[in-house]
Design an enzyme around this catalytic site. Structure first.
Site, PDB file in Angstrom:
ATOM      1  N   ARG A  68      26.225  43.773  46.660  1.00  0.00           N
ATOM      2  CA  ARG A  68      26.493  45.067  47.275  1.00  0.00           C
ATOM      3  C   ARG A  68      25.771  45.124  48.614  1.00  0.00           C
ATOM      4  O   ARG A  68      24.546  45.230  48.683  1.00  0.00           O
ATOM      5  CB  ARG A  68      26.030  46.207  46.362  1.00  0.00           C
ATOM      6  CG  ARG A  68      26.850  46.336  45.090  1.00  0.00           C
ATOM      7  CD  ARG A  68      28.328  46.550  45.391  1.00  0.00           C
ATOM      8  NE  ARG A  68      29.104  46.895  44.208  1.00  0.00           N
ATOM      9  CZ  ARG A  68      30.416  47.082  44.217  1.00  0.00           C
ATOM     10  NH1 ARG A  68      31.105  46.936  45.352  1.00  0.00           N
ATOM     11  NH2 ARG A  68      31.051  47.397  43.104  1.00  0.00           N
ATOM     12  N   ALA A  80      34.826  47.465  37.886  1.00  0.00           N
ATOM     13  CA  ALA A  80      35.143  48.747  38.509  1.00  0.00           C
ATOM     14  C   ALA A  80      35.907  48.513  39.793  1.00  0.00           C
ATOM     15  O   ALA A  80      35.912  47.408  40.352  1.00  0.00           O
ATOM     16  CB  ALA A  80      33.866  49.540  38.789  1.00  0.00           C
ATOM     17  N   GLU A  97      41.458  46.550  37.031  1.00  0.00           N
ATOM     18  CA  GLU A  97      40.115  46.072  37.361  1.00  0.00           C
ATOM     19  C   GLU A  97      39.530  45.219  36.246  1.00  0.00           C
ATOM     20  O   GLU A  97      38.860  44.215  36.507  1.00  0.00           O
ATOM     21  CB  GLU A  97      39.198  47.257  37.666  1.00  0.00           C
ATOM     22  CG  GLU A  97      39.586  48.053  38.898  1.00  0.00           C
ATOM     23  CD  GLU A  97      39.568  47.238  40.175  1.00  0.00           C
ATOM     24  OE1 GLU A  97      38.880  46.192  40.223  1.00  0.00           O
ATOM     25  OE2 GLU A  97      40.238  47.644  41.140  1.00  0.00           O
ATOM     26  N   GLU A 101      38.550  41.505  37.365  1.00  0.00           N
ATOM     27  CA  GLU A 101      37.126  41.177  37.471  1.00  0.00           C
ATOM     28  C   GLU A 101      36.564  40.479  36.249  1.00  0.00           C
ATOM     29  O   GLU A 101      35.612  39.707  36.365  1.00  0.00           O
ATOM     30  CB  GLU A 101      36.317  42.445  37.759  1.00  0.00           C
ATOM     31  CG  GLU A 101      36.644  43.066  39.108  1.00  0.00           C
ATOM     32  CD  GLU A 101      35.644  44.122  39.526  1.00  0.00           C
ATOM     33  OE1 GLU A 101      34.751  44.465  38.722  1.00  0.00           O
ATOM     34  OE2 GLU A 101      35.749  44.604  40.666  1.00  0.00           O
ATOM     35  N   GLU A 149      33.998  39.088  45.426  1.00  0.00           N
ATOM     36  CA  GLU A 149      34.359  38.666  44.079  1.00  0.00           C
ATOM     37  C   GLU A 149      34.275  37.150  43.896  1.00  0.00           C
ATOM     38  O   GLU A 149      34.203  36.660  42.768  1.00  0.00           O
ATOM     39  CB  GLU A 149      35.766  39.153  43.737  1.00  0.00           C
ATOM     40  CG  GLU A 149      35.854  40.675  43.602  1.00  0.00           C
ATOM     41  CD  GLU A 149      37.266  41.156  43.391  1.00  0.00           C
ATOM     42  OE1 GLU A 149      38.199  40.329  43.524  1.00  0.00           O
ATOM     43  OE2 GLU A 149      37.451  42.348  43.101  1.00  0.00           O
TER      44      GLU A 149
END
Length: 215
Positions: A68, A80, A97, A101, A149
């Protein structure tokens, strides 16, 4: 603007647009307080998001480590994503998602919690779903990751361990902390009392993205 109507005691006198990005825009509102004074309030108007607490029959929760940039570190989070497909139901966004993910699908879905992530400065709202009845997506059908990702890793942790991590300050992502504590309480109640996936979500933002998705 989104969610419940503003209180009539706090009228917006004027609003200045500051910035527009993909996931949010920024404005400066002049708001009349109940006693009559005018106060400036900066607002981040966000498109909203969904997250998924996916838990298996052994009470293992699927989590992701994701970088992040605003905090400059990787955080342990729930799968998310943004509500960045115009007109897409929130449940479909959550299923997408979880697939993209965590390479998982689920047969049993319920609403776990709804959150305003930081209501002092943003309209961002997030709905967290509980997903059970999990199945792995076959290797050849898995999503091709990009951007952050590419370095994302998937882990499974016991729900009780995640609760302990939250209380110890080791799990700090807001929706993840709220969701694991809610899941602990819901599991103790035999998963009773959770809402159906079509439960109203009045806080869902009505802003839609106007550029290329940032996944």
């Amino acid at each position: 603007m989104s969610g419940s109507a503003a209180s009539p005691a706090f009228d917006v006198v004027s609003s200045e647009h500051i910035f527009s990005g993909y996931a949010f825009e920024v404005r400066a509102d002049q708001v009349r307080m109940p006693e009559g004074t005018i106060a400036k309030r900066d607002v981040v108007d966000h498109i909203g998001a969904v997250a998924v607490l996916a838990i298996d029959s052994a009470d293992q929760v699927t989590m992701v480590w994701q970088y992040r940039h605003p905090v400059g570190q990787e955080l342990l989070e729930l799968p998310a994503g943004l509500l960045d497909v115009a007109g897409e139901p929130a449940l479909d966004s959550a299923k997408r998602e979880l697939y993209e993910e965590a390479s998982l699908t689920a047969t049993d879905w319920q609403v776990l919690i709804d959150l305003h992530t930081s209501p002092g400065m943003t309209s961002e709202a997030i709905r967290v779903y509980l997903a059970r009845g999990l199945s792995e997506v076959p290797e050849q059908q898995r999503y091709a990751a990009e951007h952050e990702e590419l370095s994302m890793t998937v882990q499974r942790h016991p729900l009780s361990r995640l609760v302990a991590m939250a209380l110890a300050g080791e799990l700090t992502n807001g929706p993840a902390v709220a969701a694991v504590l809610a899941a602990q309480a819901a599991r103790a109640a035999g998963w009773a009392g959770l809402r159906s996936v079509d439960a109203p979500w009045p806080a869902r933002p009505d802003r839609v993205p106007d550029a290329t998705p940032q996944r």
